[in-house]
Write a protein that holds these residues in place. Structure first.
Motif, mmCIF file in Angstrom:
data_model
loop_
_atom_site.group_PDB
_atom_site.id
_atom_site.type_symbol
_atom_site.label_atom_id
_atom_site.label_comp_id
_atom_site.label_asym_id
_atom_site.label_seq_id
_atom_site.Cartn_x
_atom_site.Cartn_y
_atom_site.Cartn_z
ATOM 1 N N LEU A 56 0.850 -1.190 0.000
ATOM 2 C CA LEU A 56 0.000 0.000 0.000
ATOM 3 C C LEU A 56 0.886 1.240 0.000
ATOM 4 O O LEU A 56 1.756 1.389 0.857
ATOM 5 C CB LEU A 56 -0.913 0.000 1.227
ATOM 6 C CG LEU A 56 -1.826 -1.222 1.370
ATOM 7 C CD1 LEU A 56 -2.591 -1.163 2.688
ATOM 8 C CD2 LEU A 56 -2.776 -1.336 0.185
ATOM 9 N N ALA A 57 0.631 2.140 -0.947
ATOM 10 C CA ALA A 57 1.539 3.260 -1.208
ATOM 11 C C ALA A 57 1.190 4.503 -0.392
ATOM 12 O O ALA A 57 0.185 4.566 0.319
ATOM 13 C CB ALA A 57 1.525 3.585 -2.702
ATOM 14 N N GLY A 58 2.040 5.517 -0.543
ATOM 15 C CA GLY A 58 1.893 6.772 0.171
ATOM 16 C C GLY A 58 0.802 7.670 -0.390
ATOM 17 O O GLY A 58 0.104 7.313 -1.355
ATOM 18 N N LEU A 59 0.683 8.853 0.181
ATOM 19 C CA LEU A 59 -0.431 9.762 -0.080
ATOM 20 C C LEU A 59 -0.686 9.989 -1.561
ATOM 21 O O LEU A 59 -1.820 9.883 -2.031
ATOM 22 C CB LEU A 59 -0.170 11.109 0.610
ATOM 23 C CG LEU A 59 -1.203 12.203 0.335
ATOM 24 C CD1 LEU A 59 -2.539 11.854 0.967
ATOM 25 C CD2 LEU A 59 -0.695 13.558 0.835
ATOM 26 N N THR A 60 0.345 10.333 -2.318
ATOM 27 C CA THR A 60 0.176 10.635 -3.742
ATOM 28 C C THR A 60 0.778 9.552 -4.627
ATOM 29 O O THR A 60 0.925 9.760 -5.827
ATOM 30 C CB THR A 60 0.844 11.976 -4.086
ATOM 31 O OG1 THR A 60 2.265 11.867 -3.850
ATOM 32 C CG2 THR A 60 0.272 13.109 -3.249
ATOM 33 N N ARG A 61 1.091 8.409 -4.040
ATOM 34 C CA ARG A 61 1.863 7.400 -4.764
ATOM 35 C C ARG A 61 0.999 6.219 -5.169
ATOM 36 O O ARG A 61 -0.210 6.207 -4.954
ATOM 37 C CB ARG A 61 3.059 6.963 -3.918
ATOM 38 C CG ARG A 61 3.911 8.119 -3.406
ATOM 39 C CD ARG A 61 4.430 8.999 -4.544
ATOM 40 N NE ARG A 61 5.406 8.308 -5.353
ATOM 41 C CZ ARG A 61 6.715 8.484 -5.278
ATOM 42 N NH1 ARG A 61 7.217 9.365 -4.431
ATOM 43 N NH2 ARG A 61 7.535 7.821 -6.056
ATOM 44 N N ASN A 62 1.621 5.196 -5.764
ATOM 45 C CA ASN A 62 0.863 4.147 -6.416
ATOM 46 C C ASN A 62 1.675 2.865 -6.508
ATOM 47 O O ASN A 62 2.788 2.779 -5.983
ATOM 48 C CB ASN A 62 0.449 4.630 -7.811
ATOM 49 C CG ASN A 62 1.643 5.039 -8.645
ATOM 50 O OD1 ASN A 62 2.441 4.212 -9.080
ATOM 51 N ND2 ASN A 62 1.814 6.348 -8.860
ATOM 52 N N SER A 63 1.105 1.888 -7.207
ATOM 53 C CA SER A 63 1.717 0.560 -7.314
ATOM 54 C C SER A 63 3.131 0.579 -7.867
ATOM 55 O O SER A 63 3.951 -0.295 -7.543
ATOM 56 C CB SER A 63 0.856 -0.324 -8.236
ATOM 57 O OG SER A 63 -0.392 -0.624 -7.670
ATOM 58 N N ARG A 64 3.439 1.552 -8.708
ATOM 59 C CA ARG A 64 4.753 1.565 -9.364
ATOM 60 C C ARG A 64 5.893 1.675 -8.358
ATOM 61 O O ARG A 64 7.013 1.234 -8.627
ATOM 62 C CB ARG A 64 4.807 2.702 -10.395
ATOM 63 C CG ARG A 64 3.825 2.523 -11.545
ATOM 64 C CD ARG A 64 4.031 3.544 -12.638
ATOM 65 N NE ARG A 64 3.668 4.896 -12.264
ATOM 66 C CZ ARG A 64 2.465 5.442 -12.456
ATOM 67 N NH1 ARG A 64 1.481 4.723 -13.004
ATOM 68 N NH2 ARG A 64 2.218 6.691 -12.120
ATOM 69 N N ASP A 65 5.617 2.261 -7.186
ATOM 70 C CA ASP A 65 6.654 2.387 -6.166
ATOM 71 C C ASP A 65 7.202 1.034 -5.719
ATOM 72 O O ASP A 65 8.324 0.953 -5.226
ATOM 73 C CB ASP A 65 6.110 3.108 -4.931
ATOM 74 C CG ASP A 65 6.009 4.605 -5.118
ATOM 75 O OD1 ASP A 65 6.354 5.105 -6.205
ATOM 76 O OD2 ASP A 65 5.573 5.285 -4.170
ATOM 77 N N PHE A 66 6.411 -0.021 -5.864
ATOM 78 C CA PHE A 66 6.774 -1.329 -5.314
ATOM 79 C C PHE A 66 7.272 -2.302 -6.369
ATOM 80 O O PHE A 66 7.481 -3.483 -6.056
ATOM 81 C CB PHE A 66 5.558 -1.930 -4.595
ATOM 82 C CG PHE A 66 5.065 -1.110 -3.439
ATOM 83 C CD1 PHE A 66 5.738 -1.089 -2.239
ATOM 84 C CD2 PHE A 66 3.911 -0.342 -3.565
ATOM 85 C CE1 PHE A 66 5.276 -0.336 -1.166
ATOM 86 C CE2 PHE A 66 3.436 0.414 -2.502
ATOM 87 C CZ PHE A 66 4.120 0.429 -1.302
ATOM 88 N N HIS A 67 7.455 -1.834 -7.589
ATOM 89 C CA HIS A 67 7.788 -2.754 -8.673
ATOM 90 C C HIS A 67 9.052 -3.556 -8.369
ATOM 91 O O HIS A 67 9.070 -4.786 -8.514
ATOM 92 C CB HIS A 67 7.946 -1.983 -9.986
ATOM 93 C CG HIS A 67 8.214 -2.849 -11.169
ATOM 94 N ND1 HIS A 67 7.270 -3.687 -11.715
ATOM 95 C CD2 HIS A 67 9.349 -3.024 -11.916
ATOM 96 C CE1 HIS A 67 7.795 -4.335 -12.739
ATOM 97 N NE2 HIS A 67 9.050 -3.950 -12.885
ATOM 98 N N THR A 68 10.106 -2.898 -7.939
ATOM 99 C CA THR A 68 11.384 -3.579 -7.703
ATOM 100 C C THR A 68 11.274 -4.582 -6.571
ATOM 101 O O THR A 68 11.698 -5.745 -6.696
ATOM 102 C CB THR A 68 12.491 -2.557 -7.417
ATOM 103 O OG1 THR A 68 12.665 -1.718 -8.561
ATOM 104 C CG2 THR A 68 13.809 -3.255 -7.110
ATOM 105 N N ILE A 69 10.711 -4.175 -5.429
ATOM 106 C CA ILE A 69 10.632 -5.091 -4.293
ATOM 107 C C ILE A 69 9.618 -6.196 -4.546
ATOM 108 O O ILE A 69 9.811 -7.335 -4.108
ATOM 109 C CB ILE A 69 10.320 -4.323 -2.990
ATOM 110 C CG1 ILE A 69 10.566 -5.236 -1.780
ATOM 111 C CG2 ILE A 69 8.912 -3.753 -2.985
ATOM 112 C CD1 ILE A 69 10.539 -4.508 -0.454
ATOM 113 N N ALA A 70 8.559 -5.903 -5.310
ATOM 114 C CA ALA A 70 7.573 -6.943 -5.623
ATOM 115 C C ALA A 70 8.184 -8.023 -6.507
ATOM 116 O O ALA A 70 7.945 -9.222 -6.307
ATOM 117 C CB ALA A 70 6.353 -6.323 -6.286
ATOM 118 N N LEU A 71 8.979 -7.614 -7.501
ATOM 119 C CA LEU A 71 9.671 -8.598 -8.334
ATOM 120 C C LEU A 71 10.633 -9.436 -7.493
ATOM 121 O O LEU A 71 10.733 -10.658 -7.670
ATOM 122 C CB LEU A 71 10.436 -7.896 -9.457
ATOM 123 C CG LEU A 71 9.639 -7.438 -10.676
ATOM 124 C CD1 LEU A 71 10.557 -6.704 -11.647
ATOM 125 C CD2 LEU A 71 8.961 -8.613 -11.375
#
Length: 327
Positions: free
Chosen positions: A39-54
């Motif tokens: 779950l991302a920050g106030l103005t953020r989204n799924s793209r923030d987690f791409h590296t750690i999710a992979l």
């Protein structure tokens, strides 16, 4: 799975009739390991987690399913016409809808900033949904200096002319708290922060989010009662060494109140740590591996055939553009 992106896109309609977006990073091999929701920050989204999710789904043992969600008004999710609905309790309902649809229970959660606030409230409201938690640079007390800084740019950052300009904006906003940010890092973060339309960067969040964030209203209420709901769960807290939102003293008080909490300070990063570097990713992977209850998690981890069944229940194409940013 879309091989070149590393994930499946999910589009679904929430209880308010809004079209929301999420991702599923499939585990490289069935392991029974607990699935993770980011779950991302106030103005953020799924793209923030791409590296750690992979990394968690493909490169660490055990591999595990990872899901991400753009709450309303962020990323590729639909904006809410009523800006007053950009509130933690309502955004928590987006999370509940997503988890219910996917039959996720006792999932591990990585909550960055606003996502961490949602996680604390969710643990109090729906304890059966939440497993071990990683709070990324957030706690029950939010420092006013950090809140004022965020309020100063949300909805006020000018739209960049191109992706080079977007990277410049990221460097300007980040140079104090992230001194080691490279040009390549700045470009990658720009593509996380901004959506893309016709090859150009556009806002990655509803600018009306600025209306729900006012330092003139005084300090945000302390969330110690909600934090208490995490005491039954293993907890890892990440703090940026340069953070102005989560203080060392708050982390120490969290440790005093939570007997199963550990913490890691990420040097030379501010709010919030980027979850891109190998040591941080390894710390998160080790935390979830150590807290897996495989027998329990196997009941809730989704197999590939399970996900195909769920995908038939939701639409996998957006209403407008079919193009997605990849980071």
């Amino acid at each position: 799975m879309t091989a070149e992106l590393g994930y499946d896109a999910i589009y679904f309609t929430n209880r308010d009739g809004l079209r929301l977006y999420g991702r599923h990073y499939r585990a490289a091999a069935p392991s029974g390991a607990r699935p993770i929701l980011c779950l991302a920050g106030l103005t953020r989204n799924s793209r923030d987690f791409h590296t750690i999710a992979l990394a968690l789904s493909q490169n660490h043992t055990p591999s595990r399913d990872v899901f991400t969600l753009d709450t309303r008004g962020r990323g590729l999710s639909e904006n809410d016409k009523n800006w007053k609905n950009y509130a933690v309790p309502i955004e928590m309902q987006d999370v509940i809808d997503f988890m219910t649809m996917l039959e996720l229970r006792k999932a591990g959660i990585i909550g960055t900033s606003r996502g961490g606030l949602i996680t604390m409230v969710l643990a109090a409201a729906q304890p059966t949904l939440v497993g071990p938690v990683v709070l990324n640079d957030i706690g029950p007390v939010i420092e006013m200096d950090g809140l004022a800084r965020i309020a100063g740019y949300v909805g006020r950052v000018p739209l960049p002319k191109n992706w080079s300009d977007a990277a410049r904006i990221v460097r300007d906003l980040s140079q104090r708290d992230f001194p080691n940010l490279t040009d390549a890092d700045a470009e990658a973060i720009a593509r996380q922060l901004f959506n893309e339309k016709n090859g150009k960067p556009v806002s990655g969040y509803d600018p009306k989010l600025s209306k729900c964030l006012s330092v003139l209203d005084g300090p945000i209420p302390k969330l110690w009662p909600q934090f208490e709901a995490l005491k039954r769960l293993p907890l890892l807290v990440l703090r940026g060494g340069n953070s102005d939102l989560l203080s060392d003293s708050t982390v120490e008080e969290m440790k005093r109140r939570h007997p199963r909490m550990t913490s890691v300070t990420i040097p030379d990063q501010g709010h919030a740590p980027l979850l891109l570097d190998a040591p941080t990713i390894s710390a998160v992977a080790s935390f979830f591996a150590e807290t897996d209850d495989v027998a329990e998690a196997r009941q809730h981890a989704m197999t590939h055939s399970d996900f195909r069944h769920v995908s038939r229940l939701v639409s996998t194409s957006p209403r407008s553009t079919r193009r997605e940013n990849s980071v």
